[in-house]
Design a protein around this motif. Structure first.
Motif, mmCIF file in Angstrom:
data_model
loop_
_atom_site.group_PDB
_atom_site.id
_atom_site.type_symbol
_atom_site.label_atom_id
_atom_site.label_comp_id
_atom_site.label_asym_id
_atom_site.label_seq_id
_atom_site.Cartn_x
_atom_site.Cartn_y
_atom_site.Cartn_z
ATOM 1 N N ALA A 100 38.940 46.235 33.262
ATOM 2 C CA ALA A 100 40.032 45.821 34.129
ATOM 3 C C ALA A 100 40.141 46.726 35.335
ATOM 4 C CB ALA A 100 41.338 45.832 33.353
ATOM 5 N N VAL B 293 41.870 44.723 38.763
ATOM 6 C CA VAL B 293 43.032 43.924 38.392
ATOM 7 C C VAL B 293 44.271 44.809 38.432
ATOM 8 C CG1 VAL B 293 44.063 42.665 36.483
ATOM 9 C CG2 VAL B 293 41.668 42.387 36.984
ATOM 10 N N PRO C 204 48.253 41.719 33.848
ATOM 11 C CA PRO C 204 46.953 41.717 33.169
ATOM 12 C C PRO C 204 46.406 43.124 32.948
ATOM 13 C CG PRO C 204 46.959 40.061 34.875
ATOM 14 C CD PRO C 204 48.225 40.828 35.032
ATOM 15 N N ARG D 173 49.300 39.728 27.403
ATOM 16 C CA ARG D 173 49.776 39.521 28.768
ATOM 17 C C ARG D 173 51.136 38.845 28.763
ATOM 18 N NH1 ARG D 173 44.234 37.124 30.112
ATOM 19 N NH2 ARG D 173 43.104 39.034 29.667
ATOM 20 N N THR E 271 42.234 39.290 40.540
ATOM 21 C CA THR E 271 42.420 38.671 39.235
ATOM 22 C C THR E 271 41.661 37.360 39.146
ATOM 23 O OG1 THR E 271 44.646 39.539 39.439
ATOM 24 C CG2 THR E 271 44.190 38.178 37.559
ATOM 25 N N MET F 265 46.717 34.642 33.490
ATOM 26 C CA MET F 265 46.651 35.558 34.627
ATOM 27 C C MET F 265 47.818 35.326 35.570
ATOM 28 S SD MET F 265 44.100 37.484 34.319
ATOM 29 C CE MET F 265 42.506 37.692 33.581
ATOM 30 N N THR G 164 48.288 33.184 38.117
ATOM 31 C CA THR G 164 47.761 33.277 39.467
ATOM 32 C C THR G 164 48.555 32.391 40.412
ATOM 33 O OG1 THR G 164 46.234 31.541 38.932
ATOM 34 C CG2 THR G 164 45.446 33.787 38.772
#
Lengths: 374, 342, 183, 158
Positions: free
Chosen positions: A213, A218, A222, A259, A342, A365, A367
């Motif tokens: 990660a 990231v 996350p 997460r 990410t 994630m 996003t």
């Protein structure tokens, strides 16, 4: 990826219009049966050239544009932009305005997490959960609405202060909403941790280790789910965060379940921050006194210079790099969105997972494609 | 066998009754859809349809009118013959199930007359066989529409159906052993004092889960899975062709609930004193039967909106590693009971 | 970018050439017949009460679009539900800026929807470009390509505005003044 | 190790390559670098000074000076210092070595800088346009002399 498509493989284009993410986004996945062999992300379906537009707007006009970078966390975008200008121009923000900013940004963080979590739950087939979180979110939205006058794009911050003071009865409203929200979050946690189907779909799926990660850059939930306590609010405190008591929520597993758990914890933590702020908030002006800055800022000419300012977005590290040449418009603004790395990390994460886990991983994630495209 | 009144052999009467039955089942499906929309709204803290008619009961009429008058698009690269023909196969397989399933019974003077189109000796096997045809309909729909989402959905459907037909079949066999007959009417009658759910709770459990997987309700709706495959196997279908697939799903739901009631929940059997009266004997058993069907439907719908979706490999795992051994255990238990002569 | 020709489904010109003694018919004969009767009203009643919309969240408005379909605002009350496949949808909601890259995809979604279909331009970006009217990447004047029935101004408009847009669309359908069908 | 020590370590390691190094505050340092050794410096930063987090990478266009600056903003997970590295390229033929082998997430940043500014990245694994349609490549819209910017196609221009 397109060069060698084996005899039992096919390429599926997920998107640009696909329920997987809120916003156009395309994932070209090469499948062998149900397993993803290779994948590639295509971006730019809603690239609107915000960086170029900002160069041609005055500083004050820019606030409305940065709102629309990522519509799920407009207030933190504003904070990063306004913070840049304040650093360059050397404006001091009065303490009350700082507290108001913190309150609003934390409220906006909660609503963003609620939406992200609910949407994520619907990706694993849990549609009712989405309805519950949206319902709680609407209550929160009306609280935010009562201060900023808008639901999504607020244009609330000004250089040196905020547009408006908190309305009367705000504290009671917040208390009422938080009472319900606390119960709701406890319910969500119980649901998530006891439902065996949900656990089978999330535990051990899409695992990121801390090293990987960090390597792929990231940030946000996350990253914190892998055990790295990286939070701009702690590491590089802005506003009054250094006076407030909060902890950085981390998990160690780094999978999809962790997460979501991080987001749940962060919502509790944000509520705690808001309550502290409401107790501690001093009275006073919301604009620096003795300066020209106020509700209607003058046409500003900002001294030449360069600055990088970053804040903690609900999705991670949000940074603005601003170059000023002394005129009333920024010379160059670079927006560093948290989702950019990410989303880049998706293809390696998706290698070898079944099709159903594509949406689980991409959804976890949280996003925001609009922010990646800008 | 029970005597059937002479008048029912008249082909005209039979035709009219058949049409009534078709109408009733379509009405039933519409009510089921409305039921589901209202109930899901309730679970999700919403109101659900409430503008078209009182409590939105005509919502489905509006939907049906709209779907009927939509443009009928056949995609350019679709297999045209299959594209047109496939929904008929799907609908046909569901309607063929109707032939053997009794919709209740009329008890006159202690004689039971099941309301069913035919009286087969192997009706339960027939129902099993015909319902398995629907997977071919689904595959034809998916294959002909030339869409990769559809194809993935159809493959998932196949994988799931192959897995779940086995425990389903074994449960039916154990029921048949206990009843001593393959005729579904006899099976229902055999539960007169004691429902089979009490004799074999494990069997009921396995049968219920396998049936839900068979019908593709939510924890098992991998063939449709909206967030991954848009609408799965039916993505490319428009208008009434989509409507047919949709209706087939809900008719399947009704028939599945009927099967549960017939095989495990005692069918229409009531204590004899309740049915001794002529009028009560005509009304009560059917009402009792349909009421139980509605409760089973309610349970299935509520489960749908309360759980997330399995992944397809987990579904197949569940069937082969959990349900199959459990159903075999149940079969052993039933054989033991039969040997002991209970 | 391909220019889009206006599509005419009205075949009245074909009907005018009459051969004596021969009754000609055309593919639109049934719909022509329906127009004269009350049947069209019933059909319109069905259509207006079952407007399924595509979920294509394209910008800030997309978030409000999501909220509108969910609990609290709950368009399901009016029989309006979100559908993910354009093949099942009746209403295309252009919810945000249309970029040069996304435009072909949006056009394709529109082409995939079965007639009768309607368009709602939701938000300033879809109407006039909004804050991004001068961008190098967005495509302006999308309403020249899509026959937009309802414009919903706002940046972004509230969920109530979208519900009202659907209400106005229903009124238009009943009054047979919408652009989606050919009366 | 504080900001001052870091910049000293960097300048002593790469004499002549790093110039104009300055400490802006406790947590911000700025340095300019010769374009040909960007990758080596990034390698050193990542391994020795624990600058493991590339915040962003982008271009700034200066038509008067006939230069394009490529700016690397590099942060860290261990300490709060953020380093701004600048590589100055000629505007006519901007070419710089890719840092993808060091920072994995530089991939998209470099693709975007390529399509918006026309900066060529040598040894980039996959230099394709990211956000623009293919036919807009070569217009370099974020350069200051881009002609198509106030897009006049909108019907109701204010």
């Amino acid at each position: 990826m397109y060069d060698e498509v084996g005899p039992s493989e096919m390429i599926v284009h997920l998107g640009p219009q696909h329920p997987m993410l809120p916003g156009p986004f395309r994932l070209n996945a090469k499948l062998r049966g149900e397993t993803v062999v290779d994948s590639e992300v295509e971006m730019g379906w809603i690239h609107k050239g915000i960086e170029k537009i900002l160069e041609n707007k005055t500083y004050l006009q820019g606030i409305t544009i940065v709102d629309r970078i990522c519509y799920l966390a407009a207030l933190t975008n504003e904070e990063a932009y306004v913070g840049c200008v304040e650093k360059l121009a050397g404006i001091e923000v009065p303490e009350r305005a700082q507290y108001i900013r913190v309150i609003m940004e934390e409220l906006s963080r909660i609503q963003s997490h609620l939406l992200g979590m609910g949407e994520y739950a619907s990706f694993v087939g849990f549609v009712s959960m989405f309805m519950y979180t949206i319902k709680e979110r609407e209550d929160l939205m009306s609280v935010i609405d009562s201060v900023t006058g808008a639901r999504i794009t607020h244009s609330f911050l000004r250089f040196g202060g905020v547009k408006d003071d908190l309305p009367e009865g705000f504290k009671e409203d917040v208390k009422y909403v938080f009472g319900n929200l606390r119960k709701a979050i406890d319910n969500y946690e119980e649901l998530f941790s006891t439902d065996s189907i949900y656990k089978a779909r999330t535990v051990g799926i899409g695992t990121l280790t801390a090293e990987v990660a960090k390597d792929i850059g990231v940030s946000g939930p996350p990253l914190r789910a892998t055990g790295v306590a990286f939070d701009i609010r702690k590491d590089e405190p802005y506003l009054v965060y250094k006076d407030l008591d909060f902890k950085v929520c981390t998990q160690t597993a780094g999978d999809v379940f962790a997460r979501v758990q991080v987001r749940l914890d962060e919502m509790r933590e944000s509520m705690y921050i808001v309550e502290q702020c409401l107790d501690q908030i001093p009275s006073g002006p919301i604009f620096p006194e003795g300066t020209a800055y106020g509700r209607r800022s003058p046409v500003m000419r900002i001294p030449a210079g360069e600055v990088f300012h970053r804040v903690e977005d609900p999705r991670g590290e949000m940074g603005f790099y601003m170059v000023s040449d002394g005129s009333d418009k920024p010379y160059r603004v670079k927006i560093r969105g948290p989702v950019y790395p990410t989303l880049q990390a998706l293809p390696p994460l998706l290698k070898g997972v079944p099709v159903a886990d594509i949406v689980a991983i991409a959804g976890s994630m949280d996003t925001c494609t609009s922010e990646v495209d800008r | 066998m029970m005597e059937i009144p002479e008048i029912l052999f008249n082909p005209w009467i039979r035709g009219i009754l058949g049409l009534c039955l078709m109408g009733a089942i379509f009405m039933g499906a519409m009510i089921a859809v409305w039921f589901e929309r209202k109930l899901s709204a309730d679970i999700q803290q919403r109101h659900g349809p409430n503008r078209v008619g009182p409590h939105g009961i005509f919502q489905l009429v509006a939907d049906a009118i709209k779907l009927f008058t939509k443009e009928d698009i056949i995609p350019a690269n679709a297999d045209k013959f299959l594209f047109v023909f496939a929904p008929i196969v799907l609908m046909g397989s569901v309607f063929l199930m109707l032939v053997a399933i009794p919709f209740g019974a009329v008890i006159i003077n202690g004689n039971t007359y099941p309301i069913a189109a035919t009286d087969m000796d192997i009706s339960i096997l027939y129902i099993e066989a015909v319902s398995a045809v629907s997977v071919i309909g689904i595959f034809m729909i998916a294959y002909s529409s030339n869409n990769k989402y559809s194809l993935l959905g159809a493959f998932r459907n196949f994988a799931r159906m192959i897995g779940y037909e086995v425990p389903l079949g074994i449960c039916i066999v154990s029921v048949a052993i206990m009843a001593g007959s393959l005729n579904i009417v006899d099976i229902a009658q055999a539960q007169s004092p004691l429902w089979f759910i009490i004799m074999q709770p494990l069997g009921f459990f396995v049968f219920f889960i396998a049936l839900m997987a068979d019908m593709g309700r939510l924890p098992f709706d991998q063939n449709e899975s909206e967030e991954e495959l848009i609408a799965g196997w039916i993505t490319e279908y428009t208008g009434m062709r989509f409507g047919l697939g949709f209706f087939a799903e809900y008719i399947h739901l009704i028939l599945g609930s009927m099967l549960v009631v017939l095989l495990f929940l005692g069918g229409w059997n009531l204590p004899e004193m309740l049915t001794s009266n002529m009028l009560l004997g005509i009304i009560l058993p059917t009402a009792f039967f349909l009421g139980k069907v509605a409760i089973v439907m309610l349970a299935i719908i509520m489960i749908r909106w309360a759980v997330p979706r399995f992944r397809i490999d987990q579904v197949v795992d569940l069937s082969w590693k959990r349900l199959l051994p459990l159903s075999l255990l149940n079969l052993g238990w039933v054989i033991l009971l039969a040997l002991l002569g209970v | 970018m391909a220019e889009v020709e206006p599509v005419s489904t009205n075949n009245k010109d074909d009907m005018q050439e009459e051969i004596p003694g021969v009754m000609t018919t055309s593919t639109s004969a049934i719909s022509d017949f329906l127009k004269k009767t009350k049947a069209q009203d019933i059909i319109n009643w069905g259509r207006k009460n079952s407007l399924w919309f595509t979920v294509n969240a394209m910008g800030c408005c997309g978030v409000e679009l999501l909220s509108t379909g969910m609990a609290h605002y709950d368009t399901d009350r009016f029989g309006i539900i979100p559908r993910n496949s354009p093949r099942h949808a009746d209403v295309l909601i252009i919810s945000g800026y249309v970029t040069k890259k996304y435009f072909p995809a949006l056009k394709r979604i529109w082409d995939q929807m079965p007639a009768p279909k309607w368009v709602i331009a939701y938000g300033d970006c879809a109407i006039s470009g909004g804050p991004f009217y001068e961008s190098y990447s967005t495509r302006q004047n999308v309403d020249e390509v899509f026959p937009v029935d309802i414009y919903v101004p706002g940046c972004p408009p509230r969920c109530e505005a979208l519900i009202q847009a659907f209400y106005e669309l229903q009124k238009k359908i009943v009054a047979k003044k919408d652009k989606g069908t050919d009366y | 190790m504080d900001a001052k020590a870091m910049i000293d370590s960097l300048s002593s390691q790469f004499t002549g390559v790093i110039y104009d190094a300055q400490v802006e505050s406790d947590i911000r340092i700025l340095a300019k670098v010769k374009p040909e050794s960007v990758k080596d410096i990034c390698q050193y930063l990542k391994e020795k000074l624990s600058f493991g987090h590339l915040c962003c990478e982008f271009g700034v266009d200066y038509p008067e000076r006939n230069e394009i600056e490529v700016v690397y903003v590099i942060g860290s997970y261990e300490h709060p210092v953020v380093l701004t590295l600048k590589a100055i390229l000629p505007r006519d033929d901007p070419e710089v070595e890719s840092v993808v082998p060091v920072y994995w997430n530089a991939n998209w940043y470099e693709r975007e800088t390529y399509e918006l500014f026309g900066v060529k990245y040598l040894d980039h694994p996959d230099l394709r346009p990211l956000v623009l349609p293919q036919d807009m490549l070569g217009e370099w819209p974020l350069r200051k002399d881009y002609k198509g910017f106030p897009n006049k196609t909108a019907r109701n221009l204010v």
